[in-house]
Every structure is written in C-alpha cells, then in structure tokens.
Design a protein around this motif. Structure first.
Motif, short mmCIF file in Angstrom:
data_model
loop_
_atom_site.label_atom_id
_atom_site.label_comp_id
_atom_site.label_asym_id
_atom_site.label_seq_id
_atom_site.Cartn_x
_atom_site.Cartn_y
_atom_site.Cartn_z
N LYS A 184 -3.55 -0.45 1.60
CA LYS A 184 -2.49 0.53 1.34
C LYS A 184 -1.21 -0.02 1.97
O LYS A 184 -1.03 0.06 3.18
CB LYS A 184 -2.87 1.87 1.96
CG LYS A 184 -2.64 3.00 0.99
CD LYS A 184 -3.12 4.32 1.45
CE LYS A 184 -3.08 5.26 0.26
NZ LYS A 184 -3.59 6.57 0.54
N ALA A 185 -0.35 -0.61 1.15
CA ALA A 185 0.87 -1.22 1.69
C ALA A 185 1.85 -0.14 2.13
O ALA A 185 2.62 -0.32 3.07
CB ALA A 185 1.52 -2.12 0.64
N VAL A 186 1.85 1.00 1.42
CA VAL A 186 2.68 2.15 1.80
C VAL A 186 1.75 3.36 1.79
O VAL A 186 1.02 3.58 0.83
CB VAL A 186 3.86 2.33 0.83
CG1 VAL A 186 4.61 3.63 1.13
CG2 VAL A 186 4.81 1.15 0.90
N GLY A 201 10.96 -1.70 10.57
CA GLY A 201 9.52 -1.97 10.60
C GLY A 201 9.32 -3.47 10.70
O GLY A 201 10.16 -4.25 10.25
N ARG A 202 8.20 -3.86 11.28
CA ARG A 202 7.93 -5.29 11.43
C ARG A 202 7.67 -5.96 10.08
O ARG A 202 7.48 -5.25 9.09
CB ARG A 202 6.69 -5.47 12.28
CG ARG A 202 6.87 -4.95 13.65
CD ARG A 202 5.53 -4.81 14.29
NE ARG A 202 5.70 -3.95 15.43
CZ ARG A 202 5.15 -4.17 16.61
NH1 ARG A 202 4.37 -5.19 16.78
NH2 ARG A 202 5.37 -3.35 17.61
N ASN A 203 7.57 -7.26 10.12
CA ASN A 203 7.21 -7.96 8.89
C ASN A 203 5.86 -7.44 8.41
O ASN A 203 4.93 -7.32 9.20
CB ASN A 203 7.11 -9.46 9.13
CG ASN A 203 8.47 -10.06 9.41
OD1 ASN A 203 9.49 -9.54 8.95
ND2 ASN A 203 8.51 -11.14 10.16
N GLY A 204 5.79 -7.10 7.15
CA GLY A 204 4.53 -6.63 6.60
C GLY A 204 4.30 -5.14 6.76
O GLY A 204 3.25 -4.62 6.37
N ALA A 205 5.27 -4.42 7.35
CA ALA A 205 5.09 -2.97 7.59
C ALA A 205 5.09 -2.16 6.30
O ALA A 205 4.59 -1.03 6.26
CB ALA A 205 6.18 -2.46 8.52
N GLY A 206 5.68 -2.73 5.25
CA GLY A 206 5.70 -2.01 3.97
C GLY A 206 7.10 -1.64 3.50
O GLY A 206 7.26 -0.94 2.49
N LYS A 207 8.13 -2.15 4.18
CA LYS A 207 9.51 -1.79 3.84
C LYS A 207 9.86 -2.19 2.41
O LYS A 207 10.36 -1.38 1.62
CB LYS A 207 10.50 -2.47 4.80
CG LYS A 207 10.25 -2.20 6.25
CD LYS A 207 11.23 -2.93 7.14
CE LYS A 207 11.16 -4.45 7.09
NZ LYS A 207 9.91 -5.03 7.63
N THR A 208 9.62 -3.47 2.11
CA THR A 208 10.01 -3.97 0.79
C THR A 208 9.26 -3.22 -0.31
O THR A 208 9.86 -2.81 -1.31
CB THR A 208 9.73 -5.49 0.69
OG1 THR A 208 10.40 -6.13 1.77
CG2 THR A 208 10.23 -6.06 -0.62
N THR A 209 7.98 -2.99 -0.10
CA THR A 209 7.19 -2.29 -1.11
C THR A 209 7.74 -0.87 -1.33
O THR A 209 7.87 -0.42 -2.47
CB THR A 209 5.71 -2.23 -0.67
OG1 THR A 209 5.28 -3.56 -0.37
CG2 THR A 209 4.83 -1.64 -1.75
N LEU A 210 8.07 -0.20 -0.24
CA LEU A 210 8.63 1.15 -0.34
C LEU A 210 9.96 1.12 -1.12
O LEU A 210 10.17 1.91 -2.04
CB LEU A 210 8.85 1.71 1.08
CG LEU A 210 9.54 3.06 1.21
CD1 LEU A 210 8.74 4.15 0.50
CD2 LEU A 210 9.71 3.45 2.69
P1 ATP Z 1 8.59 -8.26 5.17
O1 ATP Z 1 9.76 -7.98 6.02
O2 ATP Z 1 7.73 -9.36 5.70
O3 ATP Z 1 8.89 -8.40 3.70
P2 ATP Z 1 7.73 -5.60 4.65
O4 ATP Z 1 7.78 -4.56 5.69
O5 ATP Z 1 8.79 -5.61 3.63
O6 ATP Z 1 7.63 -6.99 5.33
P3 ATP Z 1 5.95 -5.59 2.44
O7 ATP Z 1 6.51 -6.86 1.87
O8 ATP Z 1 6.26 -4.32 1.77
O9 ATP Z 1 6.31 -5.47 3.97
O10 ATP Z 1 4.36 -5.77 2.53
C1 ATP Z 1 3.49 -4.76 2.97
C2 ATP Z 1 2.07 -5.24 2.80
O11 ATP Z 1 1.73 -5.26 1.40
C3 ATP Z 1 1.82 -6.64 3.29
O12 ATP Z 1 0.57 -6.67 3.94
C4 ATP Z 1 1.81 -7.49 2.05
O13 ATP Z 1 0.97 -8.59 2.22
C5 ATP Z 1 1.28 -6.53 1.01
N1 ATP Z 1 1.85 -6.81 -0.32
C6 ATP Z 1 3.13 -6.78 -0.67
N2 ATP Z 1 3.31 -7.08 -1.97
C7 ATP Z 1 2.07 -7.32 -2.47
C8 ATP Z 1 1.57 -7.69 -3.77
N3 ATP Z 1 2.39 -7.85 -4.81
N4 ATP Z 1 0.24 -7.84 -3.90
C9 ATP Z 1 -0.60 -7.66 -2.86
N5 ATP Z 1 -0.20 -7.32 -1.60
C10 ATP Z 1 1.12 -7.16 -1.41
#
Ligand code: ATP
Length: 304
Positions: A18-20, A37-46
């Motif tokens: 669950k990325a978000v 949020g840290r790297n991988g926290a889910g910011k970009t996905t949100l």
């Molecule tokens: P960053 O600053 O590193 O980009 P973030 O907070 O933006 O971090 P996201 O890029 O949203 O985080 O990623 C959240 C989680 O979802 C991560 O564990 C990432 O590996 C996973 N993730 C993101 N995009 C995909 C995808 N297209 N398919 C599978 N997993 C994904």
C-alpha cells in the motif's frame, strides 16, 4: 475557509504494497501546503493520484468542492510538476514552454512571456536548458506548471538539491504567485527544515499514511524555543520555578529541566534559583530543530 482540495481515505495499492494508505488531506485556498515525508513515504504516488496521473485504488478526491467525474473535469485548473518535468535540454526555456502551450492549446506568445517573467527567466534568450543552473531548471519547471493559468499548482520536490540561495529564490517566486496571483500550492519535500522556509501548512506522511496535518504556527509552537537548565537539585529547582509562576516546564533527564515560557527572563529565573541556594551548572536557550520533531514523529533516524 473554502477547501480547494480534500482527499478522503485515499489509497494506492501496488501489488501487495500500500504505497498510500487512507490519506485524508485538507488543502485550503491560498495555502502553501507542504507535504513532508522520507523517500518512499508515498508523496509522489499521492500527488500523482491527485493530479490524475495515477489511478486511485480506494477513496475519494474532492476538487473545488466537486467529486467524481465533475472533479476530473476540474483537473485542468491544476498545474503539475512531478518528477522529471519532461524538459528538453537542447532547447531554450521559451521553446520548452511553447511545446507545453501547444499541447495545452494555450495562447502561446502572451502566456510564455508572462510566465517567464514571473519566474525570472525572461532574460535567458536562446540559452539551452542544459546550460541552466539547477535553480533555473526548477524555475522553468514551475513556469511549465503555470501554463494555462492554474488555481492549484502541485510541485514534487521543487527544492530538492537547491542551495540556500536557490531555496530563497524559490520561496520568493512561490510567495509572489501565492500573494499576487492567488495560487494555492502543494509542494513536497523530504527535508522539513527546507520546507519550513516556504510552507504555511504541513502534512506529514510516513509509510503511506498521513500522520499529522498542522499549520506553520502549530509547528513552530511544537518546535519552539525553550530554556534548558542544568542543576543537580532538580526537585528544589522545580519548587522555585513553580513559585515564580511558571507552569510550562518539564524535567527531561536527571539534572535537566526545560522551561517553555518566559524565555526573556532566563537571568531572572537563575537569580531566583541562586537566592534559594540552588546550584546552576548551565543555562541555555535552545530550539528543538524541526528535523528532530519530524524524526521523533516518524520513529527516529534508525527507522528511516
Ligand atoms: P521519493 O521521494 O523517493 O519519490 P515518495 O515519498 O515520493 O518517495 P513514492 O514514490 O510515492 O514515495 O513511493 C511510495 C512507495 O510505492 C515506494 O515503496 C515505491 O517503491 C512504491 N511505488 C511507487 N510507484 C510504484 C509503481 N509504479 N509500482 C510499484 N511500486 C511503486
């Protein structure tokens, strides 16, 4: 005040992950909302879901008070800069913006000159983007997001890698756009200290979940200044502190007391303690670093 964007239990599932995770965000008109949020926290996905660049697994997005299809139609009022903004390095800022205008059907010439001026790139002429500084590239990214006159602009990590001068310039541009053009911003970062120089409201995201939303005032209050006293006699010192009328204090460790009010009176406090024969080994006015606050909230550095 009117909410420009809210999400209700918004989730994104990638396979088993669950990325978000059930994020309920509240962004008011006129805010500069910092998503931390840290790297991988889910910011970009949100942000990708909000922008319509990724499908929503569960939950709801409300834009300008509308949901569902109606909200989808309002996405044209959002300007987005997420990850690689698709900038052509062998072209000038003008040419890059022209491509975006054509793609969006915007009236190119007027629009381009306007946004170049807004972000301070009007004098870059034919210079290719590959010769731009990082700060200039980021400003071009903002210019791209501004094409089409958006009400809401979403910028993913716009301050990442900028030096203090670059951050200051970025702040100026965003504050001006916010103040003079009424644009609401959502900007993400993994460094609270940097974000704090710009944002007016904060959402703290960790492992996909939104841990907290708070205003700049609330954040500063929580990361406020305090007096730290070192004394071998904490018990008696606390009695005197209370006699003076101080209620907001805490014994944090053996021999260490933190006082969160009347910071201007530190010398007076020491004097009163001395009058009672209480030994003071040290006194300092400290500031809990924003980064410490954030690390504590998200479980410490070891949990990164
Ligand atoms: P960053 O600053 O590193 O980009 P973030 O907070 O933006 O971090 P996201 O890029 O949203 O985080 O990623 C959240 C989680 O979802 C991560 O564990 C990432 O590996 C996973 N993730 C993101 N995009 C995909 C995808 N297209 N398919 C599978 N997993 C994904």
């Amino acid at each position: 005040m009117e909410y420009l964007l809210t999400t209700k239990n918004l989730s994104k599932q990638y396979g088993r992950q669950k990325a978000v995770d059930r994020v309920s965000l509240h962004v008011r008109k006129g805010e500069i909302y910092g998503l931390i949020g840290r790297n991988g926290a889910g910011k970009t996905t949100l942000l990708r879901m909000i922008s319509g660049l990724a499908a929503v697994s569960e939950g709801e997005i409300s834009l300008f008070g509308k949901t569902g299809r109606e909200a989808g139609a309002l996405r044209e009022r959002i300007g987005v800069l997420i990850e690689n903004p698709g900038v052509y390095a062998n072209m000038s800022a003008y040419e890059n913006l022209k491509i975006k205008c054509i793609a969006m059907g915007a009236n190119a010439k007027d629009e381009i000159e306007k946004v170049l001026k807004i972000v301070g790139l009007e004098d870059t002429g034919k210079k290719h983007v590959r010769n731009f500084s990082l700060g200039m590239k980021q400003r071009l990214g903002i210019a791209l997001a501004l094409i089409g006159n958006p009400d809401l602009v979403i910028l993913d990590e716009p301050i990442n890698g900028l030096d203090p001068q670059g951050i200051a310039e970025m702040r100026e541009v965003l504050e001006m756009l916010n103040r003079e053009h009424g644009i609401t911003f959502i900007i993400s970062s993994h460094i609270l200290e940097e974000l704090s120089k710009i944002a007016t409201k904060y959402g703290i995201i960790h492992k996909g979940a939104l841990l907290q939303e708070l205003t700049r005032e609330e954040l500063l209050e929580r990361c406020g200044e305090y007096i730290e006293l070192q004394t071998p006699d904490t018990e008696r010192a606390c009695t005197v502190i209370e006699e003076i009328g101080i209620t907001r204090y805490k014994v944090v460790d053996a021999g260490i007391i933190q006082i969160y009010e009347r910071l201007q009176e530190s010398s007076g406090i020491v004097l009163r303690l001395a009058e009672h024969g209480i030994q003071i080994k040290g006194i300092t006015v400290k500031n809990e670093a924003l980064e410490d606050y954030y690390l504590n909230l998200t479980g410490g550095a070891a949990n990164a």
